[in-house]
Motif scaffolding. Structure first.
Motif: not given
Length: 460
Positions: A145-151, A183-188, A217-220
């Motif tokens: 959901v996060p990546a789908m929502l981001r799109a 990638r789904g999680l990386l949408g958050a 604790d982060r990633v671009a």
């Protein structure tokens, strides 16, 4: 609200259960559980919305406002429930994220249904969220959901929290379409986990699977910064304490002790009937203690509450048969007329009934083979206002990092389970009191409201 809601929670289930009364009218009651207790007041005070499934297949209930919360149901067909929920979510992702306690099943139609349902959740959320709104997505059923929502809505601030463990790299890599899930999680903007090592697993995957370069604790990723941190979830301490102080609950605790044999010490397990919870190993350990004469039916009784769960999934049906067969064997071999060593309850209990059991208990057995947190351990500690009772706790729960005054055990090792049970039974009252006092202080300082505030502050 015509222009949308400033705060939206997205979870597999809505925070309420729908019932139809004798008058034919539908009624909504708040669902039990810590997540609802934590988030419902925040959603209400912000005039927010909650996106989720009603829990009934082929339910076409439309948007509802209940107690100041806008509910946006996402309908699921019986086939969706079979493939997305019981299939991909609970027969593929759940066992793999729990260290392969049971082998995961991989089926292409399940993955397709999971993708389709996640997209519907994202679309429903995009429709209700105001411009620049904060959206908090929850758990393993909605990893895409996060990546789908981001799109759909790049203007949103998106948080995701995983309530179960996040597996090490070598296990996650077994998943078909693994990069898509990551990638789904990386949408958050913020991905929250129960424990720091879960966040580290996630960042290692981002590096190894996608070639990204995490920094602390982060990633671009795609021009944004994604933060991965631990936020250990907790319980509604005030509500548990209120129930523990209720005279009716205390009377029920006294009745339970008398009914189970007031002269016997009580061991208690409270779990969903799930193969990750270690129920089989726990019952086996108690049976061996009886067989070896370390404890007797005249001295100790085990009460195991096993809440029905996912009983359409074959692995759960088989687990129930194995547990009930072993309980019957132990009771047949070591019981007496009117007095059995194991009371097995395959049923749900209300919060008040559970607190009464906690108050009646001498030793609480929380021994999952793998668990993201385990809130039963925290409920037991919060209920023990008398600072008595002992907690035997699996080292493979998130709770073990916080409740290190428990009798910590390796639940895969039946001999270690037996050792911990005996140590907890034999612990002097002053030792139990010191341990319980420290654990209670920890739980009271970090309740479910603290958890929610901490996550949302980090997301903001």
């Amino acid at each position: 609200m015509a222009d949308g809601y400033e705060f939206v929670v997205v979870a597999n289930r809505l925070p309420v259960d729908r019932t139809v009364g004798d008058d034919g009218e539908q009624h909504w009651t708040r669902s039990p559980g810590g997540l609802v207790s934590a988030l419902e007041p925040i959603v209400r005070s912000s005039g927010g919305a909650w996106v989720g499934w009603t829990g009934a297949p082929d339910d076409d209930t439309g948007p509802q406002e209940v107690d100041g919360i806008e509910l946006r149901p996402v309908p699921l067909s019986a086939e969706d429930v079979d493939r997305y929920y019981e299939g991909q979510s609970n027969s593929t992702i759940w066992p793999l994220f729990h260290d392969l306690v049971e082998p995961p099943v991989h089926r292409r139609p399940w993955r397709q249904a999971y993708d389709s349902v996640n997209r519907r959740f994202a679309e429903a959320t995009a429709e209700v969220a105001a411009h620049g709104a904060t959206v908090w997505v929850h758990d393993y059923q909605l990893l895409l959901v996060p990546a789908m929502l981001r799109a759909l809505r790049p203007d949103l601030r998106i948080g995701f929290f995983l309530h179960i463990p996040f597996p090490p790299v070598e296990l996650f890599m077994q998943l078909p379409r693994r990069a898509e899930l990551l990638r789904g999680l990386l949408g958050a903007d913020l991905v929250g986990f129960q424990r720091p090592h879960a966040a580290q697993n996630f960042l290692q995957l981002a590096a190894g699977l996608l070639g990204l370069e995490p920094d602390d604790d982060r990633v671009a990723y795609e021009g944004r910064t994604v933060v991965a941190q631990a936020f250990p979830i907790s319980i509604d301490v005030a509500e548990t304490d209120r129930l523990a102080a209720d005279p009716d609950v205390q009377r029920e605790a006294d009745r339970l002790r008398a009914e189970l044999g007031g002269d016997r010490r009580l061991l208690l397990g409270v779990d969903r009937l799930d193969y990750t919870k270690g129920i089989e190993q726990r019952v086996e350990a108690f049976g061996e203690l009886l067989a070896e004469g370390v404890v007797s039916n005249d001295e100790v009784v085990l009460v195991q509450v096993a809440t029905p769960s996912r009983m359409r999934v074959a692995q759960y049906q088989q687990l129930r048969e194995r547990v009930e067969r072993e309980v019957g064997r132990i009771n047949g071999e070591f019981g007496a007329v009117g007095r059995v060593p194991v009371h097995y309850l395959f049923q749900s209990r209300s919060p008040a009934e559970l607190v009464a059991l906690y108050l009646a208990t001498d030793v609480m057995l929380v021994t999952p083979l793998r668990d993201g947190m385990n809130l039963v351990a925290k409920e037991f500690v919060a209920a023990r206002r008398d600072e008595q009772g002992a907690l035997v706790l699996s080292e493979f729960t998130g709770a073990a990092a916080e409740l290190d005054d428990a009798f910590v055990v390796n639940p895969h090792d039946v001999e270690d389970l037996k050792r911990a049970i005996v140590a907890a039974l034999d612990a002097p009252p002053d030792d139990r009191a010191v341990r319980m006092r420290r654990m209670r202080a920890r739980v009271q300082a970090h309740d479910v409201d603290h958890w929610a505030r901490e996550f949302l502050a980090a997301l903001a």
